[in-house]
Motif scaffolding. Structure first.
Motif, PDB file in Angstrom:
ATOM      1  N   ILE A 218     -12.347  39.441 -20.521  1.00 26.92           N
ATOM      2  CA  ILE A 218     -12.701  38.108 -20.991  1.00 26.92           C
ATOM      3  C   ILE A 218     -12.374  37.097 -19.898  1.00 26.92           C
ATOM      4  N   PHE A 219     -13.021  35.955 -19.966  1.00 26.04           N
ATOM      5  CA  PHE A 219     -12.836  34.878 -18.999  1.00 26.04           C
ATOM      6  C   PHE A 219     -11.364  34.457 -18.967  1.00 26.04           C
ATOM      7  N   PRO A 220     -10.753  34.227 -17.783  1.00 24.05           N
ATOM      8  CA  PRO A 220     -11.305  34.294 -16.429  1.00 24.05           C
ATOM      9  C   PRO A 220     -10.954  35.600 -15.704  1.00 24.05           C
ATOM     10  N   PHE A 221     -10.695  36.667 -16.472  1.00 27.58           N
ATOM     11  CA  PHE A 221     -10.275  37.939 -15.882  1.00 27.58           C
ATOM     12  C   PHE A 221     -11.451  38.908 -15.706  1.00 27.58           C
ATOM     13  N   HIS A 222     -12.653  38.369 -15.662  1.00 28.34           N
ATOM     14  CA  HIS A 222     -13.865  39.179 -15.720  1.00 28.34           C
ATOM     15  C   HIS A 222     -14.507  39.441 -14.362  1.00 28.34           C
ATOM     16  N   THR A 223     -14.017  38.832 -13.297  1.00 27.45           N
ATOM     17  CA  THR A 223     -14.798  38.781 -12.055  1.00 27.45           C
ATOM     18  C   THR A 223     -15.028  40.141 -11.408  1.00 27.45           C
ATOM     19  N   TRP A 224     -14.231  41.151 -11.769  1.00 28.12           N
ATOM     20  CA  TRP A 224     -14.452  42.492 -11.233  1.00 28.12           C
ATOM     21  C   TRP A 224     -15.659  43.178 -11.873  1.00 28.12           C
ATOM     22  N   GLN A 225     -16.040  42.738 -13.076  1.00 32.53           N
ATOM     23  CA  GLN A 225     -16.956  43.518 -13.901  1.00 32.53           C
ATOM     24  C   GLN A 225     -18.407  43.584 -13.412  1.00 32.53           C
ATOM     25  N   PRO A 226     -19.093  42.452 -13.152  1.00 41.86           N
ATOM     26  CA  PRO A 226     -20.516  42.547 -12.800  1.00 41.86           C
ATOM     27  C   PRO A 226     -20.773  43.403 -11.566  1.00 41.86           C
ATOM     28  N   ASP A 227     -19.969  43.215 -10.510  1.00 38.65           N
ATOM     29  CA  ASP A 227     -20.158  44.010  -9.291  1.00 38.65           C
ATOM     30  C   ASP A 227     -19.880  45.481  -9.542  1.00 38.65           C
ATOM     31  N   THR A 228     -18.833  45.776 -10.313  1.00 40.46           N
ATOM     32  CA  THR A 228     -18.483  47.172 -10.578  1.00 40.46           C
ATOM     33  C   THR A 228     -19.570  47.849 -11.402  1.00 40.46           C
ATOM     34  N   TYR A 229     -20.072  47.178 -12.428  1.00 38.60           N
ATOM     35  CA  TYR A 229     -21.153  47.737 -13.238  1.00 38.60           C
ATOM     36  C   TYR A 229     -22.402  47.988 -12.395  1.00 38.60           C
ATOM     37  N   THR A 230     -22.675  47.095 -11.455  1.00 37.83           N
ATOM     38  CA  THR A 230     -23.869  47.214 -10.620  1.00 37.83           C
ATOM     39  C   THR A 230     -23.750  48.349  -9.623  1.00 37.83           C
ATOM     40  N   GLU A 231     -22.581  48.501  -9.010  1.00 36.44           N
ATOM     41  CA  GLU A 231     -22.402  49.492  -7.954  1.00 36.44           C
ATOM     42  C   GLU A 231     -22.048  50.889  -8.473  1.00 36.44           C
ATOM     43  N   ALA A 232     -21.531  50.980  -9.683  1.00 37.13           N
ATOM     44  CA  ALA A 232     -21.156  52.287 -10.225  1.00 37.13           C
ATOM     45  C   ALA A 232     -22.403  53.125 -10.487  1.00 37.13           C
ATOM     46  N   PRO A 233     -22.290  54.468 -10.409  1.00 44.69           N
ATOM     47  CA  PRO A 233     -23.411  55.300 -10.845  1.00 44.69           C
ATOM     48  C   PRO A 233     -23.660  55.075 -12.320  1.00 44.69           C
ATOM     49  N   ALA A 234     -24.873  55.338 -12.777  1.00 46.71           N
ATOM     50  CA  ALA A 234     -25.240  55.015 -14.158  1.00 46.71           C
ATOM     51  C   ALA A 234     -24.254  55.572 -15.193  1.00 46.71           C
ATOM     52  N   PRO A 235     -23.840  56.849 -15.108  1.00 48.58           N
ATOM     53  CA  PRO A 235     -22.859  57.328 -16.083  1.00 48.58           C
ATOM     54  C   PRO A 235     -21.528  56.573 -16.004  1.00 48.58           C
ATOM     55  N   GLY A 236     -21.135  56.166 -14.795  1.00 46.11           N
ATOM     56  CA  GLY A 236     -19.913  55.388 -14.638  1.00 46.11           C
ATOM     57  C   GLY A 236     -20.017  54.031 -15.313  1.00 46.11           C
ATOM     58  N   THR A 237     -21.174  53.366 -15.152  1.00 46.55           N
ATOM     59  CA  THR A 237     -21.393  52.089 -15.819  1.00 46.55           C
ATOM     60  C   THR A 237     -21.342  52.250 -17.329  1.00 46.55           C
ATOM     61  N   MET A 238     -21.928  53.336 -17.832  1.00 46.88           N
ATOM     62  CA  MET A 238     -21.923  53.586 -19.276  1.00 46.88           C
ATOM     63  C   MET A 238     -20.505  53.852 -19.779  1.00 46.88           C
ATOM     64  N   LEU A 239     -19.728  54.595 -19.029  1.00 42.25           N
ATOM     65  CA  LEU A 239     -18.345  54.863 -19.413  1.00 42.25           C
ATOM     66  C   LEU A 239     -17.531  53.570 -19.456  1.00 42.25           C
ATOM     67  N   LEU A 240     -17.714  52.739 -18.431  1.00 42.75           N
ATOM     68  CA  LEU A 240     -16.976  51.481 -18.364  1.00 42.75           C
ATOM     69  C   LEU A 240     -17.348  50.547 -19.506  1.00 42.75           C
ATOM     70  N   SER A 241     -18.635  50.368 -19.714  1.00 46.66           N
ATOM     71  CA  SER A 241     -19.101  49.377 -20.689  1.00 46.66           C
ATOM     72  C   SER A 241     -19.091  49.904 -22.116  1.00 46.66           C
ATOM     73  N   GLY A 242     -19.445  51.182 -22.283  1.00 42.70           N
ATOM     74  CA  GLY A 242     -19.561  51.731 -23.617  1.00 42.70           C
ATOM     75  C   GLY A 242     -18.236  52.070 -24.268  1.00 42.70           C
ATOM     76  N   ILE A 243     -17.277  52.576 -23.456  1.00 40.60           N
ATOM     77  CA  ILE A 243     -16.029  53.078 -24.039  1.00 40.60           C
ATOM     78  C   ILE A 243     -14.792  52.411 -23.448  1.00 40.60           C
ATOM     79  N   MET A 244     -14.722  52.334 -22.124  1.00 39.83           N
ATOM     80  CA  MET A 244     -13.461  51.942 -21.496  1.00 39.83           C
ATOM     81  C   MET A 244     -13.042  50.515 -21.854  1.00 39.83           C
ATOM     82  N   LEU A 245     -13.994  49.591 -21.945  1.00 43.45           N
ATOM     83  CA  LEU A 245     -13.585  48.224 -22.288  1.00 43.45           C
ATOM     84  C   LEU A 245     -13.000  48.141 -23.698  1.00 43.45           C
TER      85      LEU A 245
END
Length: 487
Positions: A218-245
């Motif tokens: 959540i704001f303002p602790f979010h700045t790592w997220q957009p770049d990480t989601y973009t650069e991660a492989p698709a399964p990694g992005t899904m793991l981060l966004s779908g479960i890890m958060l």
């Protein structure tokens, strides 16, 4: 014993998968993920939806420090266990169309992460919770660092620094609670029973809140997220966004609210304002995105901001909304990222302006994408509706102005998501998209399953609400009882 099998089966699968070569590794990972799902279904059939902790295990681990392997499941943790073990087979299956170098290591890390996630969601010992927290972080770091995009090292380092810093704050809070505990153990019930004054609760609140806010984020602790989601492989992005958060969301509910209710009460206004700022900020930034993957990343921040606001509304409706929305958000967001992965793997771009007309050449993808998108924008009859309705209702009851502002997440989300769909799917094809092929094989399996879940949960959410209702009410009773007795 069932709970031990649930937690350690993916770990056994990771060890076996790491020894396999070629296509056998992905098949092994999917097999163990499906067996874990079957174990979860078995536990669910035996689960009584009351406020008790069930399937509990409590074994001495490091007796000199009062550390036990103490774990169990109630209605709140059952939701997160279902989330993890339903999404994991879909995430693994979605990766079948890719050929990853060192596939055995890739899939072993996914299963290792699954074991860490399940430990987080079932741990009833503070030290065990911390171990699971770190065990889930390590695999995703290597998944992103080894199989991510061209800027993966720089982006991943930022992600790692953020999450490790947050973890250290949480560890300090856990150690302090241990030192205040006369029994000198890390048992969660002993932490709940501590009689801490307002000052102590205040700083422990921030120690835990920062760790959980980074993970959600959540704001303002979010700045790592957009770049990480973009650069991660698709399964990694899904793991981060779908479960890890969801680790952060679960952490606030399980470890923050009942342990330091006065700290929450003192700082709830700040937490609520940050959550609502995140909704508006992320939505406005999403409007400006030219990359579809980054747009979905900012959309996720906005939705998580609403979930966070629902938690701090401290009401049954809010926490029940959180329970439903954790599942709904996880399902929807992996669907969105999988659709974008399909487009990217065929056309080698996620730039919105370079796409167009895909519905003409890929009608099956267009229909499934539309169903997932409608779930994301909370159309009545989809899985996103009931959760967001309960969350907005609870925030409005807390403060009508914050509720009205938080409601922008639905309006803004509908605008930028439908606008993206229009530009990507509708209109005329171009020289790039004319050769696009429709979904097939495992792609159909994943997307059709997600669409079914979206519709079934939207039409009949009662079983999910019933599953967590007693535990949510019991937790709020604990919070209110402690508030009346704080020094």
């Amino acid at each position: 014993m069932e709970l031990l099998i649930l937690i350690f089966l993916p770990l056994v699968g990771a060890l076996i998968t790491s020894l396999l070569k070629g296509g056998s590794a992905k098949v092994s990972a999917l097999g163990f993920a499906l067996i874990s799902l079957c174990v979860t279904i078995g536990l669910l059939t035996q689960f009584t939806p009351d406020a008790t902790t069930q399937f509990a295990v409590n074994y001495p681990w490091i007796q000199q420090l009062g550390i036990n392997f103490h774990a169990g499941i109630d209605g709140i943790s059952m939701i997160t266990v279902i989330l993890t073990n339903v999404l994991m087979p879909l995430i693994i299956l979605s990766s079948f169309k890719h050929e990853y170098k060192n596939a055995n290591a890739f899939y072993a890390l996914i299963l290792f992460m699954q074991s860490g996630l399940l430990l987080v969601f079932t741990a009833l010992d503070g030290f065990l919770f911390y171990i699971g927290w770190e065990a889930a972080l390590i695999p995703i770091y290597f998944i992103c660092a080894m199989w991510g995009g061209k800027d993966r090292i720089k982006v991943n380092m930022k992600f790692f620094v953020y999450t490790i810093a947050g973890s250290l704050f949480m560890l300090l809070g856990i150690i302090y609670l241990y030192l205040q505990n006369p029994a000198k153990n890390f048992d969660i019930n002993a932490f709940y029973a501590l009689n801490l004054d307002s000052y102590q609760q205040g700083w422990i609140f921030w120690a835990f809140f920062i760790a959980f806010a980074i993970k959600m984020p959540i704001f303002p602790f979010h700045t790592w997220q957009p770049d990480t989601y973009t650069e991660a492989p698709a399964p990694g992005t899904m793991l981060l966004s779908g479960i890890m958060l969801k680790m952060g969301i679960y952490g606030v509910i399980r470890w923050l609210l009942p342990i330091v209710p006065q700290g929450v009460n003192d700082w709830v206004c700040v937490a609520m304002i940050l959550s609502v700022i995140g909704i508006v900020y992320a939505s406005l930034i999403a409007f400006t995105q030219k990359d579809a993957k980054r747009l979905v990343a900012y959309s996720s921040i906005a939705h998580v901001g609403l979930i966070s606001a629902g938690i701090f509304a401290l009401s049954t409706q809010g926490l029940q909304g959180v329970m439903v929305q954790m599942l709904s958000h996880g399902i929807n967001v992996i669907g969105l990222f999988f659709v974008l992965d399909i487009i990217s793997s065929r056309l080698h771009t996620n730039k919105i302006e370079e796409l167009g007309g895909l519905a003409k050449v890929a009608p099956k993808l267009a229909i499934t994408f539309l169903i997932i998108l409608l779930g994301t924008v909370a159309l009545p009859g989809t899985n996103g509706f009931i959760g967001e309705f309960l969350l907005l209702f609870s925030v409005y009851n807390y403060n009508s102005w914050l509720g009205l502002i938080a409601g922008l997440t639905i309006i803004f989300g509908a605008v930028y998501m439908l606008r993206m769909y229009q530009k990507v799917m509708l209109g005329e094809t171009n020289t790039l998209t004319i050769s696009f092929t429709d979904i097939k094989g495992t792609e159909k399996g994943v997307l059709y399953t997600i669409c079914v879940l979206i519709i079934v949960m939207g039409v009949y959410p009662k079983p999910i609400l019933h599953l967590s209702e007693a535990s949510v009410q019991h937790l709020l009773e604990q919070v209110n009882q402690k508030l009346t007795g704080v020094n």
